[in-house]
Motif scaffolding. Sequence first.
Motif, PDB file in Angstrom:
ATOM      1  N   LYS A   1      48.380 150.941  37.373  1.00 31.29           N
ATOM      2  CA  LYS A   1      47.951 151.650  38.605  1.00 31.29           C
ATOM      3  C   LYS A   1      46.672 152.142  38.098  1.00 31.29           C
ATOM      4  O   LYS A   1      46.044 153.202  37.690  1.00 31.29           O
ATOM      5  CB  LYS A   1      48.692 152.873  38.709  1.00 31.29           C
TER       6      LYS A   1
ATOM      7  N   GLY B   1      51.757 145.545  37.715  1.00 29.01           N
ATOM      8  CA  GLY B   1      50.495 145.950  37.953  1.00 29.01           C
ATOM      9  C   GLY B   1      50.340 147.553  37.350  1.00 29.01           C
ATOM     10  O   GLY B   1      51.094 148.156  37.779  1.00 29.01           O
TER      11      GLY B   1
ATOM     12  N   THR C   1      54.729 148.631  39.493  1.00 29.22           N
ATOM     13  CA  THR C   1      53.722 149.198  38.891  1.00 29.22           C
ATOM     14  C   THR C   1      53.981 150.563  37.993  1.00 29.22           C
ATOM     15  O   THR C   1      54.930 150.799  38.122  1.00 29.22           O
ATOM     16  CB  THR C   1      52.597 149.806  40.087  1.00 29.22           C
TER      17      THR C   1
ATOM     18  N   CYS D   1      49.063 142.305  35.832  1.00 30.75           N
ATOM     19  CA  CYS D   1      47.788 142.782  36.398  1.00 30.75           C
ATOM     20  C   CYS D   1      47.291 143.854  35.279  1.00 30.75           C
ATOM     21  O   CYS D   1      47.689 145.068  35.739  1.00 30.75           O
ATOM     22  CB  CYS D   1      47.636 143.079  37.749  1.00 30.75           C
ATOM     23  N   THR D   2      46.755 143.596  34.193  1.00 33.62           N
ATOM     24  CA  THR D   2      46.778 144.467  33.065  1.00 33.62           C
ATOM     25  C   THR D   2      45.244 144.899  32.639  1.00 33.62           C
ATOM     26  O   THR D   2      44.479 143.955  32.798  1.00 33.62           O
ATOM     27  CB  THR D   2      47.435 143.642  31.803  1.00 33.62           C
TER      28      THR D   2
ATOM     29  N   GLU E   1      48.165 137.336  31.659  1.00 34.13           N
ATOM     30  CA  GLU E   1      47.588 138.694  31.919  1.00 34.13           C
ATOM     31  C   GLU E   1      46.210 138.615  32.213  1.00 34.13           C
ATOM     32  O   GLU E   1      45.417 137.983  31.816  1.00 34.13           O
ATOM     33  CB  GLU E   1      47.845 139.371  30.596  1.00 34.13           C
ATOM     34  N   THR E   2      45.743 139.639  33.205  1.00 28.12           N
ATOM     35  CA  THR E   2      44.524 139.657  33.389  1.00 28.12           C
ATOM     36  C   THR E   2      43.463 140.176  32.392  1.00 28.12           C
ATOM     37  O   THR E   2      42.665 139.219  31.956  1.00 28.12           O
ATOM     38  CB  THR E   2      44.015 140.582  34.795  1.00 28.12           C
TER      39      THR E   2
ATOM     40  N   CYS F   1      44.308 143.052  42.285  1.00 21.66           N
ATOM     41  CA  CYS F   1      45.001 141.955  41.724  1.00 21.66           C
ATOM     42  C   CYS F   1      46.435 141.735  42.257  1.00 21.66           C
ATOM     43  O   CYS F   1      46.629 140.680  42.601  1.00 21.66           O
ATOM     44  CB  CYS F   1      44.597 141.693  40.278  1.00 21.66           C
ATOM     45  N   TYR F   2      47.013 142.899  41.777  1.00 16.34           N
ATOM     46  CA  TYR F   2      48.522 142.994  41.883  1.00 16.34           C
ATOM     47  C   TYR F   2      48.849 142.389  43.429  1.00 16.34           C
ATOM     48  O   TYR F   2      49.827 141.665  43.730  1.00 16.34           O
ATOM     49  CB  TYR F   2      49.099 144.425  41.900  1.00 16.34           C
TER      50      TYR F   2
ATOM     51  N   LYS G   1      58.966 142.977  41.028  1.00 22.07           N
ATOM     52  CA  LYS G   1      57.541 143.724  41.007  1.00 22.07           C
ATOM     53  C   LYS G   1      57.540 145.222  40.801  1.00 22.07           C
ATOM     54  O   LYS G   1      58.461 145.959  40.973  1.00 22.07           O
ATOM     55  CB  LYS G   1      56.932 143.278  42.477  1.00 22.07           C
TER      56      LYS G   1
ATOM     57  N   THR H   1      43.295 146.396  38.916  1.00 18.24           N
ATOM     58  CA  THR H   1      44.864 145.807  38.744  1.00 18.24           C
ATOM     59  C   THR H   1      45.502 145.914  39.712  1.00 18.24           C
ATOM     60  O   THR H   1      46.330 145.050  40.054  1.00 18.24           O
ATOM     61  CB  THR H   1      45.483 146.429  37.352  1.00 18.24           C
ATOM     62  N   LEU H   2      45.463 146.947  40.694  1.00 21.99           N
ATOM     63  CA  LEU H   2      46.217 146.927  41.948  1.00 21.99           C
ATOM     64  C   LEU H   2      45.664 146.047  42.864  1.00 21.99           C
ATOM     65  O   LEU H   2      46.414 145.448  43.576  1.00 21.99           O
ATOM     66  CB  LEU H   2      46.196 148.381  42.350  1.00 21.99           C
TER      67      LEU H   2
END
Lengths: 286, 394
Positions: free
Chosen positions: B178, B176, B205, B231-232, B256-257, B185-186, B203, B182-183
Amino acid sequence: MLAVQLLINGVLLGGTYVLIAQSLNLIFGVMRVVNLAHGSFIVMAGLFTFWLSARTGLSPLIVLPIVFVVSFVVGGLLQPVLIEPLMNQGRRAELLSLMVTFGLDYVLVQIALHVWGADYVSLPYLQSTWTFGAITLSKALLVVGLFAVGIVALLYFGLNYTSFGKSLLAASQSPVGAACCGINVRRVRLFAFALGVALASSAGTLLIMILPMAAESADNLTILAFVIVALGGLGEYAGVTIAALLLGLAQSLAGYFFGGDVANVLPFVILIAVMLLWPQGLRRAA
Amino acid sequence: MTNTHLLHRLAWASGMAMLLSFVATPGQAADKPILIGATSSETGPFAADAEYNLNGMKLAIEEANAKGGWLGRKLELKIYDDESKPGTAVRLYTRLITEDKADLLIGPYSSGITQAIAPLMNKQQYAVIEPEASIPTIYVPGNKWNFQGVASSLTYLEGLLPLANKNGAKTVAVLGLKSAFTLACYDARIEQAEKLGMKVVYKTTYSLPEPDFASMALAIKNAQPDVVLGCTYYPDAVGLVKAFQAQGFAPKYFAETVGPVAAAYTKALGPLANGIISNTGWWHNFKTPGSKEFTEHYKAMFKQDPDYHSAAGYGAVKVLGAAVEGTKSLDQDKIRVWLHANTVETVQGPFKVDANGLSQGFSQSLVQIQEGHLKLVTPEDMAEAKLLVPYPGK
């Protein structure tokens, strides 16, 4: 095997850092000018390479000599106009050069934004790997690493074993002394700046293969280069190479064991530690 | 000419001027366009996606103006570049409110920037549709003026893990960036994986500018997960794929998001992009009202295919228009009450919010890059292609 792969990753990352930092160091070494436009030369070359390669299908490695020559000329044209007039300003020269190159950086970034837009781009080139057992080698990273080795070798032999290189070193150590010995210091400075810009731009052409770049990446690259040069010792060619490789290795290990957050802050933590312990840089500490 | 004559003439002229200004005032106000203000990330790391969002807004405004605008007044869009920076956005929205006297506002690109401007909207009492703020933490008790105009970040890539799990995937790695979106989602995906009984084997970040992805990719390679979820945003989405390839690892499912949906993504990655999974809140074959026309008009106006960011920007203007026409006013409080009480059908699906402004109507569908093109792979009734596994990675 893991240790070998981590070592390879670290050295290759260090190789890209050598590319990013050594040209900044060259210009500082000869002129005592911290070129704040350093990152924007890298980025402009990277974006230009993307633009040209995407349109013509030319390999970035073919674009590389074009970029080198063009940026050498650009550097050679900018130096007499922007940098040379500051050289007779005595002690004020360093501060004035920061302001001038900051302005140049701003102009270059705006040109890049205007011409190529604000998007991050990257070239899908040499996107394959060689595998030896459990070890994987990215071709793109390897090419970048080889160029870094080439640049280090070129600087080392060029500076130490050619008469022009020696006059370059002499001019950086004592401009007055060098001039007394009949060295055309002005010409040496012009050449050093042009070469520095050409090397920075070549780095951009290579880096666009491995990392996405946008006009706004310029300042981050300048900061990174500055951190590495400060670690190695300003004007110390061997020191900067060692610092770049050590930083690459440290980040590679930190990223593996502690994740991205630690790898992100590591260069700055190391810089603070080195500045506290050995303010002259790693090379002089050794 | 005597002085008396001159004074008479001056008095007559100024009297006429005053009279004219009284007569002209109501007419001018009616003709004056409605000023809609917003910032967009025209530069900075969010620029690639933000451009699509802004284009969607521009199209909706063009369409509204072609039909005579709202309340009989044309619309004018005032955009400032927030440089992808929250602080800059706050300054620029303040300028839109105090100096430009914008009649209406629309939210900026990205959750992080919206989070920074949301308190300003509450303070200044502007009812604002937030087309790109997917994090749920903005829409909490106390928030009265911000309305979510996009699917919540908790739904990003939500569909993938159950699908992968059903097909035998047992282990997951989650990365993820930061940033607020994205966090969110992470955290949501890690929680979801654990609920599904899948093991999160790695996992981490990271933040921008890019870290060295090679080490993270190597660590993930050693953990050998079946699914990698990033989560990008765009730059790290590209960097991550390149790093995986450089380390010689291709997970079965690689998602990837934000990033893969941008056209620049396949240009940056070439064949490596094939097989990457992402998600979208809108797709051109959605059967939502106006979707077909939106796609056609967008292509004609911008010579590019719209994406879900475009649909979100487009939808935000449409919803705001519905509220203005519904209340027959530009009164912020009336618009706010109306937005809470009504459902508006948009190209993304129904705009409908709860008491805190959190979206209740939008959802996310999965897409996958196949042979250089994005294909909708869920929901089944609209899917253009089957999900291809494993990710080839070359």
